[in-house]
Design a protein around this motif. Structure first.
Motif, PDB file in Angstrom:
ATOM      1  N   ASN A  29      -1.566  11.949 -17.897  1.00  0.00           N
ATOM      2  CA  ASN A  29      -1.183  11.916 -19.318  1.00  0.00           C
ATOM      3  C   ASN A  29      -1.073  13.259 -20.314  1.00  0.00           C
ATOM      4  N   GLY A  30      -1.274  14.303 -19.845  1.00  0.00           N
ATOM      5  CA  GLY A  30      -1.655  14.902 -20.179  1.00  0.00           C
ATOM      6  C   GLY A  30      -0.528  16.272 -20.985  1.00  0.00           C
ATOM      7  N   ARG A  31       0.719  16.143 -21.098  1.00  0.00           N
ATOM      8  CA  ARG A  31       1.781  16.304 -21.349  1.00  0.00           C
ATOM      9  C   ARG A  31       2.197  17.321 -22.482  1.00  0.00           C
ATOM     10  N   GLN A  32       1.144  16.350 -23.341  1.00  0.00           N
ATOM     11  CA  GLN A  32       1.338  17.384 -25.286  1.00  0.00           C
ATOM     12  C   GLN A  32       0.162  18.616 -25.159  1.00  0.00           C
ATOM     13  N   VAL A  33      -0.756  18.382 -24.031  1.00  0.00           N
ATOM     14  CA  VAL A  33      -1.700  19.139 -24.649  1.00  0.00           C
ATOM     15  C   VAL A  33      -1.705  20.732 -23.290  1.00  0.00           C
ATOM     16  N   LEU A  34      -1.229  20.071 -21.413  1.00  0.00           N
ATOM     17  CA  LEU A  34      -1.061  20.892 -21.345  1.00  0.00           C
ATOM     18  C   LEU A  34      -0.274  22.924 -21.216  1.00  0.00           C
ATOM     19  N   PRO A  35       0.740  22.851 -21.634  1.00  0.00           N
ATOM     20  CA  PRO A  35       1.463  24.100 -22.412  1.00  0.00           C
ATOM     21  C   PRO A  35       0.484  25.018 -23.023  1.00  0.00           C
ATOM     22  N   ARG A  36      -0.460  24.385 -23.513  1.00  0.00           N
ATOM     23  CA  ARG A  36      -1.908  25.084 -23.681  1.00  0.00           C
ATOM     24  C   ARG A  36      -2.609  26.025 -23.283  1.00  0.00           C
ATOM     25  N   CYS A  37      -3.188  24.528 -22.619  1.00  0.00           N
ATOM     26  CA  CYS A  37      -4.025  25.196 -21.451  1.00  0.00           C
ATOM     27  C   CYS A  37      -3.676  26.148 -20.651  1.00  0.00           C
ATOM     28  N   LEU A  38      -2.646  26.085 -19.656  1.00  0.00           N
ATOM     29  CA  LEU A  38      -1.943  26.789 -18.923  1.00  0.00           C
ATOM     30  C   LEU A  38      -1.496  27.638 -19.282  1.00  0.00           C
ATOM     31  N   GLU A  39      -0.615  28.114 -20.314  1.00  0.00           N
ATOM     32  CA  GLU A  39      -0.577  29.633 -20.995  1.00  0.00           C
ATOM     33  C   GLU A  39      -1.919  30.226 -21.021  1.00  0.00           C
ATOM     34  N   ALA A  40      -3.013  29.671 -21.379  1.00  0.00           N
ATOM     35  CA  ALA A  40      -4.181  30.758 -21.954  1.00  0.00           C
ATOM     36  C   ALA A  40      -4.806  31.055 -20.177  1.00  0.00           C
ATOM     37  N   LEU A  41      -4.748  30.050 -19.395  1.00  0.00           N
ATOM     38  CA  LEU A  41      -5.636  30.087 -18.120  1.00  0.00           C
ATOM     39  C   LEU A  41      -3.939  31.228 -17.564  1.00  0.00           C
ATOM     40  N   GLN A  42      -2.833  31.436 -17.956  1.00  0.00           N
ATOM     41  CA  GLN A  42      -1.832  32.445 -17.538  1.00  0.00           C
ATOM     42  C   GLN A  42      -2.871  33.645 -18.050  1.00  0.00           C
ATOM     43  N   ALA A  43      -3.445  33.907 -18.454  1.00  0.00           N
ATOM     44  CA  ALA A  43      -3.353  35.201 -19.412  1.00  0.00           C
ATOM     45  C   ALA A  43      -4.782  35.624 -19.239  1.00  0.00           C
ATOM     46  N   LEU A  44      -5.566  35.587 -18.434  1.00  0.00           N
ATOM     47  CA  LEU A  44      -6.995  35.693 -18.698  1.00  0.00           C
ATOM     48  C   LEU A  44      -6.718  37.420 -17.910  1.00  0.00           C
ATOM     49  N   GLU A  45      -7.868  37.729 -18.114  1.00  0.00           N
ATOM     50  CA  GLU A  45      -7.915  39.434 -18.047  1.00  0.00           C
ATOM     51  C   GLU A  45      -8.904  38.934 -16.074  1.00  0.00           C
ATOM     52  N   TYR A  46      -9.185  37.974 -15.686  1.00  0.00           N
ATOM     53  CA  TYR A  46      -9.608  37.640 -14.747  1.00  0.00           C
ATOM     54  C   TYR A  46      -9.175  38.387 -13.290  1.00  0.00           C
ATOM     55  N   PRO A  47      -9.020  39.580 -12.502  1.00  0.00           N
ATOM     56  CA  PRO A  47      -8.386  40.209 -11.757  1.00  0.00           C
ATOM     57  C   PRO A  47      -7.410  39.231 -10.679  1.00  0.00           C
ATOM     58  N   ALA A  48      -8.380  37.624 -10.129  1.00  0.00           N
ATOM     59  CA  ALA A  48      -7.453  37.032  -9.132  1.00  0.00           C
ATOM     60  C   ALA A  48      -8.322  35.814  -8.925  1.00  0.00           C
ATOM     61  N   TYR A  49      -7.002  35.063  -9.614  1.00  0.00           N
ATOM     62  CA  TYR A  49      -7.305  33.079  -9.362  1.00  0.00           C
ATOM     63  C   TYR A  49      -5.891  32.393  -8.974  1.00  0.00           C
ATOM     64  N   VAL A  50      -7.440  31.197  -8.546  1.00  0.00           N
ATOM     65  CA  VAL A  50      -6.011  30.066  -8.301  1.00  0.00           C
ATOM     66  C   VAL A  50      -6.159  29.186  -9.026  1.00  0.00           C
ATOM     67  N   ILE A  51      -5.249  28.182  -9.859  1.00  0.00           N
ATOM     68  CA  ILE A  51      -4.974  27.392 -10.447  1.00  0.00           C
ATOM     69  C   ILE A  51      -4.152  26.523 -10.071  1.00  0.00           C
ATOM     70  N   VAL A  52      -5.438  24.868  -9.929  1.00  0.00           N
ATOM     71  CA  VAL A  52      -4.860  23.533  -8.808  1.00  0.00           C
ATOM     72  C   VAL A  52      -4.935  22.739 -10.271  1.00  0.00           C
ATOM     73  N   LEU A  53      -3.493  22.057  -9.853  1.00  0.00           N
ATOM     74  CA  LEU A  53      -4.188  20.579 -10.883  1.00  0.00           C
ATOM     75  C   LEU A  53      -3.428  19.686  -9.866  1.00  0.00           C
ATOM     76  N   ALA A  54      -4.563  18.355 -10.709  1.00  0.00           N
ATOM     77  CA  ALA A  54      -4.941  17.644  -9.618  1.00  0.00           C
ATOM     78  C   ALA A  54      -4.048  16.355 -10.706  1.00  0.00           C
TER      79      ALA A  54
END
Length: 222
Positions: free
Chosen positions: A20-45
């Protein structure tokens, strides 16, 4: 000396356990998509959310892999179940809480200590929402009651915890572990369900197996 982040780039999967994290997920996921690391996989369970979290992530972030656990398994069981369902094994597993958002260089700094093969687990510096006060700069147990305590809790961050060092444990809100070690240890002990102390126990078992637990202060998250 060169920044280890530019020299050591292990493969990594970032696992986010959601309920039930619908309200906090956008900020979390947008930040992850802006990471400077070359390659990574995101899994949401997802732990059986009832707030449309899954539909939101699938529609808005189709590149993120979603695992529907179907029910609220709690922290230890939920992460363990998701970990067992990830087919491709990378070098490092990163656990991140859904209400945490990270800075662009967070991942590289969180992973850089693993250039030392003796390091098994790393953890971030966590700041409170004002981005001034510390929530976590590593942790320890206070004996004889074995109560957990975060270094620097509620102190103003003035660089007093900016040295990387070994610590007894790091918080599971932003924790990285060698995939091989997570396999060996079985990740979390589910007797700690539904929550609390599972990451403390994991770090103590990693230490008992001969690995270092390292606080990485430049890996900053809020």
């Amino acid at each position: 000396t060169p920044d280890l982040m530019t020299l050591y780039t292990p493969s990594v999967t970032i696992l986010i356990l959601n309920w039930n994290g619908r309200q906090v997920l956008p900020r979390c996921l947008e930040a992850l998509q802006a990471l400077e690391y070359p390659a990574y996989v995101i899994v949401l369970a997802d732990n059986g959310s009832s707030d449309e979290s899954l539909a939101f992530v699938q529609k808005t972030y189709p590149e993120i892999r979603v695992i529907d656990l179907g029910q609220n398994l709690g922290f230890a069981r939920g992460n363990n179940a998701a970990f067992s369902l990830i087919e491709h094994k990378n070098d490092i597993l990163v656990l991140l809480n859904n209400d945490v958002y990270v800075r662009p260089d967070w991942l590289g700094h969180l992973l850089s200590p693993f250039a030392d093969p003796a390091v098994g687990v790393t953890g971030a510096k966590l700041l409170l929402l004002d981005e001034k006060h510390i929530q976590h700069a590593g942790g320890e147990l206070d004996y004889p009651l074995a109560l957990s305590r975060h270094y620097g809790y509620q102190e103003i961050d003035q660089g007093q915890y900016d040295a990387s060092r070994e610590v007894p444990y790091v918080t599971g809100a932003s924790l990285a572990i060698r995939w091989s070690l997570a396999d060996e240890l079985g990740l979390f002990d589910e007797r700690f369900s539904p929550y609390y102390y599972e990451e403390v126990d994991l770090c103590y078992r990693a230490s008992a197996a001969g690995y270092k637990i390292v606080y990485a202060p430049l890996a900053t998250a809020i």
